[in-house]
Design an enzyme around this catalytic site. Structure first.
Site, PDB file in Angstrom:
ATOM      1  N   LYS A  34       0.870  -1.186   0.000  1.00  0.00           N
ATOM      2  CA  LYS A  34       0.000   0.000   0.000  1.00  0.00           C
ATOM      3  C   LYS A  34       0.899   1.225   0.000  1.00  0.00           C
ATOM      4  O   LYS A  34       2.040   1.160   0.468  1.00  0.00           O
ATOM      5  CB  LYS A  34      -0.882   0.005   1.262  1.00  0.00           C
ATOM      6  N   ASP A  78      -7.157   4.348  -4.372  1.00  0.00           N
ATOM      7  CA  ASP A  78      -7.778   4.222  -3.043  1.00  0.00           C
ATOM      8  C   ASP A  78      -8.361   5.611  -2.762  1.00  0.00           C
ATOM      9  O   ASP A  78      -8.609   6.372  -3.724  1.00  0.00           O
ATOM     10  CB  ASP A  78      -6.735   3.808  -1.984  1.00  0.00           C
TER      11      ASP A  78
HETATM   12  P1  NDP Z   1     -12.966   7.810  -2.459  1.00  0.00           P
HETATM   13  O1  NDP Z   1     -11.880   8.805  -2.291  1.00  0.00           O
HETATM   14  O2  NDP Z   1     -13.551   7.589  -3.790  1.00  0.00           O
HETATM   15  O3  NDP Z   1     -14.179   8.160  -1.450  1.00  0.00           O
HETATM   16  C1  NDP Z   1     -13.956   8.258  -0.082  1.00  0.00           C
HETATM   17  C2  NDP Z   1     -15.251   8.651   0.578  1.00  0.00           C
HETATM   18  O4  NDP Z   1     -15.092   8.583   1.991  1.00  0.00           O
HETATM   19  C3  NDP Z   1     -15.647  10.099   0.285  1.00  0.00           C
HETATM   20  O5  NDP Z   1     -17.040  10.222   0.362  1.00  0.00           O
HETATM   21  C4  NDP Z   1     -14.968  10.852   1.417  1.00  0.00           C
HETATM   22  O6  NDP Z   1     -15.548  12.107   1.712  1.00  0.00           O
HETATM   23  C5  NDP Z   1     -15.164   9.897   2.576  1.00  0.00           C
HETATM   24  N1  NDP Z   1     -14.084  10.059   3.541  1.00  0.00           N
HETATM   25  C6  NDP Z   1     -12.753   9.934   3.309  1.00  0.00           C
HETATM   26  N2  NDP Z   1     -12.063  10.188   4.430  1.00  0.00           N
HETATM   27  C7  NDP Z   1     -12.975  10.482   5.360  1.00  0.00           C
HETATM   28  C8  NDP Z   1     -12.889  10.840   6.735  1.00  0.00           C
HETATM   29  N3  NDP Z   1     -11.707  10.922   7.344  1.00  0.00           N
HETATM   30  N4  NDP Z   1     -14.041  11.058   7.387  1.00  0.00           N
HETATM   31  C9  NDP Z   1     -15.249  10.964   6.773  1.00  0.00           C
HETATM   32  N5  NDP Z   1     -15.403  10.655   5.481  1.00  0.00           N
HETATM   33  C10 NDP Z   1     -14.275  10.410   4.795  1.00  0.00           C
HETATM   34  O7  NDP Z   1     -12.388   6.445  -1.845  1.00  0.00           O
HETATM   35  P2  NDP Z   1     -12.886   4.952  -2.076  1.00  0.00           P
HETATM   36  O8  NDP Z   1     -14.358   4.922  -2.221  1.00  0.00           O
HETATM   37  O9  NDP Z   1     -12.022   4.355  -3.092  1.00  0.00           O
HETATM   38  O10 NDP Z   1     -12.457   4.279  -0.683  1.00  0.00           O
HETATM   39  C11 NDP Z   1     -13.338   4.236   0.451  1.00  0.00           C
HETATM   40  C12 NDP Z   1     -12.867   3.155   1.395  1.00  0.00           C
HETATM   41  O11 NDP Z   1     -12.896   1.883   0.712  1.00  0.00           O
HETATM   42  C13 NDP Z   1     -11.448   3.293   1.928  1.00  0.00           C
HETATM   43  O12 NDP Z   1     -11.387   2.757   3.236  1.00  0.00           O
HETATM   44  C14 NDP Z   1     -10.639   2.395   0.986  1.00  0.00           C
HETATM   45  O13 NDP Z   1      -9.433   1.958   1.566  1.00  0.00           O
HETATM   46  C15 NDP Z   1     -11.616   1.267   0.806  1.00  0.00           C
HETATM   47  N6  NDP Z   1     -11.398   0.430  -0.375  1.00  0.00           N
HETATM   48  C16 NDP Z   1     -11.374   0.985  -1.621  1.00  0.00           C
HETATM   49  C17 NDP Z   1     -11.196   0.175  -2.732  1.00  0.00           C
HETATM   50  C18 NDP Z   1     -11.272   0.700  -4.114  1.00  0.00           C
HETATM   51  O14 NDP Z   1     -11.288  -0.108  -5.046  1.00  0.00           O
HETATM   52  N7  NDP Z   1     -11.361   1.994  -4.342  1.00  0.00           N
HETATM   53  C19 NDP Z   1     -10.917  -1.262  -2.577  1.00  0.00           C
HETATM   54  C20 NDP Z   1     -11.058  -1.756  -1.225  1.00  0.00           C
HETATM   55  C21 NDP Z   1     -11.257  -0.915  -0.175  1.00  0.00           C
HETATM   56  P3  NDP Z   1     -14.831  13.449   1.186  1.00  0.00           P
HETATM   57  O15 NDP Z   1     -15.174  13.523  -0.274  1.00  0.00           O
HETATM   58  O16 NDP Z   1     -15.441  14.531   1.994  1.00  0.00           O
HETATM   59  O17 NDP Z   1     -13.368  13.278   1.445  1.00  0.00           O
END
Ligand code: NDP
Length: 446
Positions: free
Chosen positions: A126, A166
């Site tokens: 990562k 991510d």
């Molecule tokens: P994105 O950046 O596309 O979206 C993240 C979302 O979570 C946004 O709505 C963001 O809000 C919110 N968010 C991020 N940080 C915080 C925080 N500290 N507090 C509250 N809300 C928060 O990321 P992904 O959808 O890709 O990833 C989301 C999760 O899924 C992560 O944990 C990631 O590790 C996990 N994941 C992702 C994969 C992938 O294929 N993308 C695969 C497996 C797991 P805002 O826009 O306000 O920042």
């Protein structure tokens, strides 16, 4: 056994002081793996778990870049190459101000088990940076990505380490990173996954984590002859994982009533339909706006600074970030009749929350199993890149469905308890561990 577990965790704590997220992830795994290892002398004697918690390599580097005003900005870049016993390192890049070594080590550690569960030949890694793409122009994001890759390129490669997206790293960032790698190396290779379809990406990769999560929930519900039809779902996040989880839930006849971002959550009691979801995708991916604008447009409630777990639901899918659902939230969910919590995000539930779910004997699916669909399709993207060939949407989707089904079976095999309750956490940890441990044993002390 508790004594052995405590001693093990104490040693890891001493070597990784202050790395709270990493220690949380290791503790969770050690508690289910150590009793199992105790029964298998060859794992114990080869000190497999002691080796797994030590990254094979950590790279930390400076990322200087020029903002639109011509000023110099400096960020920190990381790549944690955790374990390569079953394949080249594989795992996403996160760009978010909260990124530090502890967060990336926890994510890399989880990734090792997750990748093993997919059945595909991928080790775990990562990386990322404390760079915040929010509020930056496309030009600034490009300059940052180019500077980041100018250092990272020497440590990655299609057979060495293959990053993906991510939090904060989507198709736009992958494009800039790929362009710079290609320019420096002078080769067009599958060094990154999550690429655009036109230049080597796999169909269904953007959808894979969210779709895979919902496929996994379907498998869980099947155990009691149930389905998603008519189920009320609370989802957090509004990024990649959340959007496609909502899409698949709608397709399956469920009613999604919440989504969120870092400023709060919206509650739409009528349910988010496909038109409203199209608005969210445009709002988040093109306009890069805030979720509260949805509440204004569709005249529903917005709760600033809050998370959606107090809303009554049958199923909760935390899809935003780590530790976003605590013990009190978990009690509220159980009290409201929630029957299943499945993690789209990595480690969104705190240890207190997980223990509430286990005590209440509701279904709880940890991220390393439930969100493995994303990396699984990344693995399929690597296969297609190696073949110089692209599979159809249906082919990839069927393979994804099959992989999620297989992961579910592995969890049942190792996680079913005497009273019939399925401890998915234990099942995923042991199921992921065995393949890595056997490979490490076969490869000697390396
Ligand atoms: P994105 O950046 O596309 O979206 C993240 C979302 O979570 C946004 O709505 C963001 O809000 C919110 N968010 C991020 N940080 C915080 C925080 N500290 N507090 C509250 N809300 C928060 O990321 P992904 O959808 O890709 O990833 C989301 C999760 O899924 C992560 O944990 C990631 O590790 C996990 N994941 C992702 C994969 C992938 O294929 N993308 C695969 C497996 C797991 P805002 O826009 O306000 O920042």
């Amino acid at each position: 056994m508790q004594e052995i577990i405590s001693q093990f965790i104490e040693k890891v704590k001493c070597r990784n002081a202050g790395e709270n997220e990493f220690l949380q992830a290791v503790t969770e795994v050690a508690e289910s793996i150590l009793p199992y290892i105790h029964e298998v002398p060859q794992y114990k004697n080869a000190r497999i778990l002691e080796r797994i918690v030590e990254p094979e390599r950590v790279i930390i580097f400076r990322v200087p870049w020029l903002n639109d005003k011509g000023e110099v900005e400096v960020n920190r870049g990381f790549r944690v190459q955790m374990n390569s016993s079953i394949g080249p390192y594989k795992g996403g890049l996160r760009f978010h101000p909260s990124v530090n070594l502890s967060v990336l080590k926890f994510l890399a550690f989880e990734q090792v088990f997750k990748n093993s569960l997919t059945g595909l030949p991928m080790g775990g890694g990562k990386g990322g940076s404390d760079f915040d793409p929010k509020g930056k122009s496309d030009n600034e994001v490009m300059k940052f990505c180019q500077s980041f890759m100018t250092e990272l390129y020497r440590h990655v490669g299609a057979d060495i380490d293959i990053p993906a997206g991510d939090i904060g790293v989507g198709k736009r960032e992958i494009g800039y990173l790929f362009g710079q790698y290609k320019r420096i190396r002078g080769e067009f290779s599958g060094v990154l996954t999550g690429k655009g379809y036109e230049w080597g990406g796999s169909l269904i990769r953007p959808e894979a984590t969210g779709y895979g999560l919902v496929y996994f929930v379907e498998e869980i519900l099947k155990l009691t002859g149930d389905s998603l039809v008519g189920k009320k779902i609370a989802i957090s996040g509004s990024g990649n994982v959340a959007q496609f989880a909502v899409e698949k839930c709608i397709e399956k006849g469920a009613v999604v009533v919440t989504m969120s971002d870092s400023e709060g959550f919206i509650h739409d009691a009528d349910g988010i339909d496909e038109h409203k979801l199209a608005y969210i995708k445009h709002l988040k991916d093109t306009e890069r706006g805030r979720i509260k604008e949805y509440a204004k447009k569709y005249n529903c409630d917005f709760y600033p600074g809050e998370r959606p777990w107090k809303i009554k639901c049958d199923i909760a899918l935390p899809n935003a970030t780590q530790n976003e659902l605590n013990g009190d939230d978990a009690m509220q969910l159980v009290k409201n009749g929630c029957i299943c919590v499945a993690e789209g995000a990595n480690m969104p539930c705190t240890p207190e929350a997980v223990s509430v779910f286990h005590k209440a004997k509701i279904f709880y699916a940890p991220g390393k199993a439930a969100n493995a669909g994303g990396v699984a399709v990344s693995g399929l993207e690597m296969s297609q890149n190696s073949q110089r060939y692209a599979w159809t949407r249906e082919e990839v989707d069927n393979k994804l469905r099959g992989i999620m089904r297989d992961i579910h079976k592995i969890c049942l095999k190792h996680g079913k308890e005497k009273d019939g309750y399925v401890n998915y956490e234990k099942g995923a940890n042991i199921g992921g561990f065995v393949k890595i441990a056997d490979s490490m044993l076969a490869q000697g002390v390396v």
